[in-house]
Design a protein around this motif. Structure first.
Motif, PDB file in Angstrom:
ATOM      1  N   ASN A  78      46.317  36.696  32.705  1.00  0.00           N
ATOM      2  CA  ASN A  78      47.420  36.681  33.665  1.00  0.00           C
ATOM      3  C   ASN A  78      47.100  37.392  34.970  1.00  0.00           C
ATOM      4  OD1 ASN A  78      49.006  35.366  31.765  1.00  0.00           O
ATOM      5  ND2 ASN A  78      49.771  37.282  30.928  1.00  0.00           N
ATOM      6  N   ALA A  79      46.127  38.299  34.956  1.00  0.00           N
ATOM      7  CA  ALA A  79      45.837  39.098  36.153  1.00  0.00           C
ATOM      8  C   ALA A  79      44.399  39.592  36.129  1.00  0.00           C
ATOM      9  CB  ALA A  79      46.797  40.279  36.244  1.00  0.00           C
ATOM     10  N   TRP A  80      43.870  39.798  37.324  1.00  0.00           N
ATOM     11  CA  TRP A  80      42.536  40.375  37.508  1.00  0.00           C
ATOM     12  C   TRP A  80      42.651  41.501  38.530  1.00  0.00           C
ATOM     13  CZ3 TRP A  80      43.200  35.607  35.672  1.00  0.00           C
ATOM     14  CH2 TRP A  80      42.355  35.194  34.643  1.00  0.00           C
ATOM     15  N   PRO A  81      42.807  42.749  38.051  1.00  0.00           N
ATOM     16  CA  PRO A  81      42.903  43.899  38.957  1.00  0.00           C
ATOM     17  C   PRO A  81      41.516  44.472  39.258  1.00  0.00           C
ATOM     18  CG  PRO A  81      43.442  44.569  36.727  1.00  0.00           C
ATOM     19  CD  PRO A  81      43.120  43.102  36.668  1.00  0.00           C
ATOM     20  N   PHE A  82      41.327  44.879  40.510  1.00  0.00           N
ATOM     21  CA  PHE A  82      40.060  45.477  40.931  1.00  0.00           C
ATOM     22  C   PHE A  82      40.334  46.661  41.845  1.00  0.00           C
ATOM     23  CE2 PHE A  82      38.962  40.989  40.240  1.00  0.00           C
ATOM     24  CZ  PHE A  82      37.817  41.103  39.465  1.00  0.00           C
ATOM     25  N   GLU A 107      47.824  26.025  38.475  1.00  0.00           N
ATOM     26  CA  GLU A 107      46.487  26.590  38.720  1.00  0.00           C
ATOM     27  C   GLU A 107      46.521  27.499  39.946  1.00  0.00           C
ATOM     28  OE1 GLU A 107      44.053  26.493  36.638  1.00  0.00           O
ATOM     29  OE2 GLU A 107      44.848  24.964  35.314  1.00  0.00           O
ATOM     30  N   ALA A 108      47.427  28.482  39.920  1.00  0.00           N
ATOM     31  CA  ALA A 108      47.655  29.337  41.083  1.00  0.00           C
ATOM     32  C   ALA A 108      47.793  30.795  40.667  1.00  0.00           C
ATOM     33  CB  ALA A 108      48.919  28.892  41.813  1.00  0.00           C
ATOM     34  N   GLY A 109      47.641  31.676  41.625  1.00  0.00           N
ATOM     35  CA  GLY A 109      47.828  33.104  41.398  1.00  0.00           C
ATOM     36  C   GLY A 109      48.324  33.773  42.671  1.00  0.00           C
ATOM     37  N   THR A 110      48.784  35.008  42.527  1.00  0.00           N
ATOM     38  CA  THR A 110      49.347  35.772  43.638  1.00  0.00           C
ATOM     39  C   THR A 110      48.464  36.974  43.932  1.00  0.00           C
ATOM     40  OG1 THR A 110      51.558  35.098  42.974  1.00  0.00           O
ATOM     41  CG2 THR A 110      51.393  36.997  44.446  1.00  0.00           C
ATOM     42  N   VAL A 129      39.790  40.556  50.241  1.00  0.00           N
ATOM     43  CA  VAL A 129      40.598  39.351  50.071  1.00  0.00           C
ATOM     44  C   VAL A 129      39.690  38.122  50.025  1.00  0.00           C
ATOM     45  CG1 VAL A 129      42.272  37.831  51.218  1.00  0.00           C
ATOM     46  CG2 VAL A 129      42.740  40.287  51.017  1.00  0.00           C
ATOM     47  N   ARG A 130      38.756  38.030  50.950  1.00  0.00           N
ATOM     48  CA  ARG A 130      37.846  36.880  50.956  1.00  0.00           C
ATOM     49  C   ARG A 130      37.040  36.798  49.660  1.00  0.00           C
ATOM     50  NH1 ARG A 130      35.655  37.522  57.191  1.00  0.00           N
ATOM     51  NH2 ARG A 130      37.428  36.460  58.185  1.00  0.00           N
ATOM     52  N   ALA A 131      36.566  37.940  49.185  1.00  0.00           N
ATOM     53  CA  ALA A 131      35.766  37.963  47.952  1.00  0.00           C
ATOM     54  C   ALA A 131      36.594  37.541  46.743  1.00  0.00           C
ATOM     55  CB  ALA A 131      35.179  39.358  47.737  1.00  0.00           C
ATOM     56  N   LEU A 132      37.823  38.048  46.648  1.00  0.00           N
ATOM     57  CA  LEU A 132      38.636  37.709  45.473  1.00  0.00           C
ATOM     58  C   LEU A 132      39.127  36.269  45.527  1.00  0.00           C
ATOM     59  CD1 LEU A 132      39.593  38.598  42.784  1.00  0.00           C
ATOM     60  CD2 LEU A 132      41.558  39.720  43.852  1.00  0.00           C
ATOM     61  N   VAL A 133      39.410  35.755  46.707  1.00  0.00           N
ATOM     62  CA  VAL A 133      39.788  34.346  46.825  1.00  0.00           C
ATOM     63  C   VAL A 133      38.609  33.467  46.397  1.00  0.00           C
ATOM     64  CG1 VAL A 133      40.332  32.489  48.460  1.00  0.00           C
ATOM     65  CG2 VAL A 133      41.619  34.642  48.528  1.00  0.00           C
ATOM     66  N   GLY A 134      37.414  33.806  46.836  1.00  0.00           N
ATOM     67  CA  GLY A 134      36.231  33.058  46.416  1.00  0.00           C
ATOM     68  C   GLY A 134      36.055  33.088  44.909  1.00  0.00           C
ATOM     69  N   HIS A 135      36.268  34.264  44.315  1.00  0.00           N
ATOM     70  CA  HIS A 135      36.178  34.411  42.860  1.00  0.00           C
ATOM     71  C   HIS A 135      37.253  33.565  42.170  1.00  0.00           C
ATOM     72  CE1 HIS A 135      35.232  36.449  39.092  1.00  0.00           C
ATOM     73  NE2 HIS A 135      36.533  36.684  38.926  1.00  0.00           N
ATOM     74  N   ALA A 136      38.467  33.591  42.722  1.00  0.00           N
ATOM     75  CA  ALA A 136      39.568  32.822  42.135  1.00  0.00           C
ATOM     76  C   ALA A 136      39.250  31.328  42.133  1.00  0.00           C
ATOM     77  CB  ALA A 136      40.862  33.093  42.904  1.00  0.00           C
ATOM     78  N   PHE A 137      38.657  30.852  43.202  1.00  0.00           N
ATOM     79  CA  PHE A 137      38.351  29.426  43.304  1.00  0.00           C
ATOM     80  C   PHE A 137      37.079  29.043  42.543  1.00  0.00           C
ATOM     81  CE2 PHE A 137      40.705  29.124  47.624  1.00  0.00           C
ATOM     82  CZ  PHE A 137      41.916  29.049  46.970  1.00  0.00           C
ATOM     83  N   LEU A 140      37.284  31.344  38.543  1.00  0.00           N
ATOM     84  CA  LEU A 140      38.503  31.142  37.749  1.00  0.00           C
ATOM     85  C   LEU A 140      39.036  29.717  37.868  1.00  0.00           C
ATOM     86  CD1 LEU A 140      40.316  34.511  38.562  1.00  0.00           C
ATOM     87  CD2 LEU A 140      38.777  33.982  36.647  1.00  0.00           C
ATOM     88  N   LYS A 141      38.486  28.963  38.823  1.00  0.00           N
ATOM     89  CA  LYS A 141      38.837  27.548  39.026  1.00  0.00           C
ATOM     90  C   LYS A 141      40.320  27.358  39.359  1.00  0.00           C
ATOM     91  CE  LYS A 141      34.615  26.487  38.020  1.00  0.00           C
ATOM     92  NZ  LYS A 141      33.683  26.495  39.126  1.00  0.00           N
TER      93      LYS A 141
END
Length: 198
Positions: A78-82, A107-110, A129-137, A140-141
């Protein structure tokens, strides 16, 4: 001895994401002092943009509860905290979390984040933000990442815009911030070349 071993196992576990000048790493028990110091020093700076802090928020016991919640949320997907660390001096400068992850047709997250006052304006938030968005896409697909900020939080709005997020609207009384319901600007980014700024 067993507690030291448990702390070592907890510290060795978790994941990390590399960004431009920052490293995002799963929170560990050994991060408590650096986290508490950064939050304490930044309390007045962060207060206008965050939910009201619990009375015991900066205690070690509250931090352990926080880590337990993080572990449960991560295990459930449900979440990926860093925590955000500056590569220049390895200092903990803030935190970022991808939460409220919805699979299936969404297939979305906040996304949510904060940077300590002494490290603000140095590009750490944008890099994180850029790094985590890249990771999310990429890892995490996810198809979409959403974020929101109070209209007066111009710094946060700039971070989102520089990271390829698009302003999609405004929600009335969206989140309870600093004890009061606050309107928020709603941003989104979609996993495609055009939506990611190139």
């Amino acid at each position: 001895m067993a507690m030291a071993l448990l702390d070592w196992i907890n510290d060795a576990a978790g994941s990390s994401v590399k960004g431009d000048g920052v490293t995002l790493r799963s929170p560990r028990a050994s991060d408590y002092e650096a986290w508490a110091a950064q939050r304490q020093a930044s309390q007045a700076y962060l207060r206008p943009w965050e939910p009201t802090w619990p009375e015991d928020d900066l205690t070690r016991a509250a931090f352990k509860r926080r880590l337990s919640i993080y572990a449960r949320e991560t295990d459930a997907g449900n979440a990926w905290p860093f925590f955000i660390f500056a590569d220049s001096d390895q200092a903990l400068v803030g935190a970022i979390t991808l939460s409220n992850v919805r699979r299936g047709v969404a297939e979305a997250g906040t996304l949510g984040y904060w940077i300590g006052q002494t490290r603000a304006g140095q590009g750490h938030a944008t890099a994180a933000v850029r790094a985590l968005v890249g990771h999310a896409f990429d890892e995490l697909k996810l198809h979409r990442v959403e974020a929101a900020c109070v209209p007066a939080n111009l710094a946060s709005r700039r971070v989102l815009e520089k990271s390829g997020f698009v302003l999609e609207g405004q929600a009335r009384a969206y989140l309870k911030i600093n004890g009061a319901w606050a309107d928020h600007l709603l941003f989104g980014i979609v996993n495609d070349a055009a939506g990611r700024g190139g």
